[in-house]
Each structure stands twice: as C-alpha cells, then as structure tokens.
Design an enzyme around this catalytic site. Structure first.
Site, short mmCIF file in Angstrom:
data_model
loop_
_atom_site.label_atom_id
_atom_site.label_comp_id
_atom_site.label_asym_id
_atom_site.label_seq_id
_atom_site.Cartn_x
_atom_site.Cartn_y
_atom_site.Cartn_z
N ARG A 23 50.98 35.78 -6.56
CA ARG A 23 50.58 36.63 -7.69
C ARG A 23 50.62 35.89 -9.02
NH1 ARG A 23 55.14 40.91 -7.18
NH2 ARG A 23 56.22 38.91 -6.89
N ARG A 63 52.36 20.68 -37.87
CA ARG A 63 53.13 21.56 -38.75
C ARG A 63 54.53 21.00 -38.90
NH1 ARG A 63 50.68 26.91 -39.08
NH2 ARG A 63 48.99 27.17 -37.57
N HIS A 66 59.82 20.98 -41.14
CA HIS A 66 60.34 22.08 -41.95
C HIS A 66 61.83 22.33 -41.72
CE1 HIS A 66 56.00 23.77 -41.52
NE2 HIS A 66 56.07 22.94 -42.54
N LYS A 76 66.66 27.14 -34.27
CA LYS A 76 65.43 27.63 -33.67
C LYS A 76 65.44 27.39 -32.17
CE LYS A 76 62.63 26.70 -37.79
NZ LYS A 76 61.50 25.92 -38.36
N HIS A 123 62.20 20.31 -38.40
CA HIS A 123 61.43 20.59 -37.18
C HIS A 123 59.93 20.54 -37.44
CE1 HIS A 123 59.26 23.70 -34.72
NE2 HIS A 123 59.71 22.89 -33.78
N LYS A 173 50.37 22.26 -48.26
CA LYS A 173 51.81 22.30 -48.49
C LYS A 173 52.52 21.20 -47.72
CE LYS A 173 55.76 25.42 -47.90
NZ LYS A 173 56.18 26.78 -47.45
N ASP A 174 52.17 21.03 -46.44
CA ASP A 174 52.84 20.01 -45.63
C ASP A 174 52.49 18.59 -46.08
OD1 ASP A 174 54.16 21.87 -44.14
OD2 ASP A 174 52.95 21.66 -42.33
#
Length: 200
Positions: A23, A63, A66, A76, A123, A173-174
C-alpha cells in the site's frame, strides 16, 4: 527511531522506523515521548517544539545560513517531505572546539531522515531536486527582530552545496549576510541556551 550522532556534539540525525508494504509506507514523524527518551539524554535537556514551518522551493534555491539571536535562539528538527535537499548546520558558538565547522546531510523524501540542529548553530539548505518541500519544527517562536545570518556562499566554510554557482537562487536578504570572518557571534559555549529544561 534511531538516533545517529555526528562529528559535532549535539547535532543529530534521526532515522525513523518505516513500515512499508504494497500500500505504501507509514512512520511516526515525531513522538515527544520517544524524543525525550532517546534525544534528551544525549543533549542533556528536553526540547519542547512550539512552531512548525514549511517551505516549497525549486532546484538551486539556497536558504540560509539563518539563526535567531538570544534570548530567542531556536533548536530545529528538519526534514524534506518531497524531493531532496542538502541540509547544513554550522557551529557558531564562541569557544566551541568545533566553532566554524559544519555537518551536512542529504534529506530526501525517500530516506525520511531528520536533522536535529541545536541552539547556537546557523542553518541552511540547498535544493537538489526539481522541487522540494521542506518542513521543520522550532522550539522558539519566530522573532523577526532576532534574525541573524551568515553568507551561505562563504567558501571559507568549506561547504560543498552541490549546486553550480550560475544556478544558485537566493533571496536579496540572504545575499546580504556577512562572511564568517566578519561575523561576531552572539553565542558563547559557556552560556547555557536552555535555562530551564529546554524552555523559557
């Protein structure tokens, strides 16, 4: 779940127990009880997650890197539910024997791995598949005034993102984050970031 230690103390890879049949598959993506039983003894305190986030990104999106400054630092627990990403944690705790070093792990929809990143780390991730859906838990709410970052493109960090430079996609921003050599960390290895059993 199986907890895998990495070369940096406190940074952990979580491998869930997956049940598969004709399944499809089933697994517990998070159990507070099991997290307390298996992770807390390793990191020395409990974690209580308070916010879940999700992002969708296309190939080449990067990304990070941060973090949130104290007193709003975040741990996190991250995973990729669709596609594949290279996920990275960089130790930014002044006085740490692994300061400036990183752990990188590929998280995919097929391996179901999760990555635990403690407070005191920056991160970031890069999308390796056509599309990636990325989810993560945080143990502190988002506070925009506490935003911090390090350039994800800083080659001196020694991170191989597996993305050609001409295909990198980043936010404005990054792109403005400082390089590590110009970075003044707000974290100190000798100052606890978990004052009361992982909760404020």
């Amino acid at each position: 779940m199986n907890v895998i230690k990495t070369p940096i103390e406190g940074v952990l890879i979580i491998e869930p127990r997956v049940f598969e049949d004709a399944r499809g598959y089933f697994f517990e993506s998070f159990s507070q009880r099991e997290f307390d039983e298996k992770v807390a003894p390793i990191i020395g305190h409990t974690i209580r997650f308070v916010q879940d986030n999700e992002s969708k990104s296309s190939y080449g999106v990067m990304r990070g890197l941060h973090f949130q400054r104290p007193p709003f630092a975040q741990s996190k627990l991250v995973r990729c539910v669709k596609g594949a990403v290279l996920d990275v944690a960089v130790d930014i705790r002044k006085g740490s024997p692994t300061y400036g070093q990183h752990v990188a792990v590929e998280l995919t929809e097929n391996n179901h791995l999760q990555f635990f990143i403690p407070r005191g780390f920056a991160h970031g991730f890069a999308v390796l598949s056509e599309v990636a859906v990325f989810q993560y838990k945080c143990d502190e709410f988002y506070h925009p005034e506490a935003d911090g970052g390090i350039s994800i493109l800083d080659s001196n960090l020694g991170i191989n993102w597996h993305i050609p430079t001409n295909q990198v996609v980043m936010s404005d921003k990054d792109m403005k984050h400082v390089f590590f050599e110009n970075f003044e960390s707000p974290f100190d290895i000798n100052v606890s970031l978990y004052p009361i059993s992982g909760e404020k």
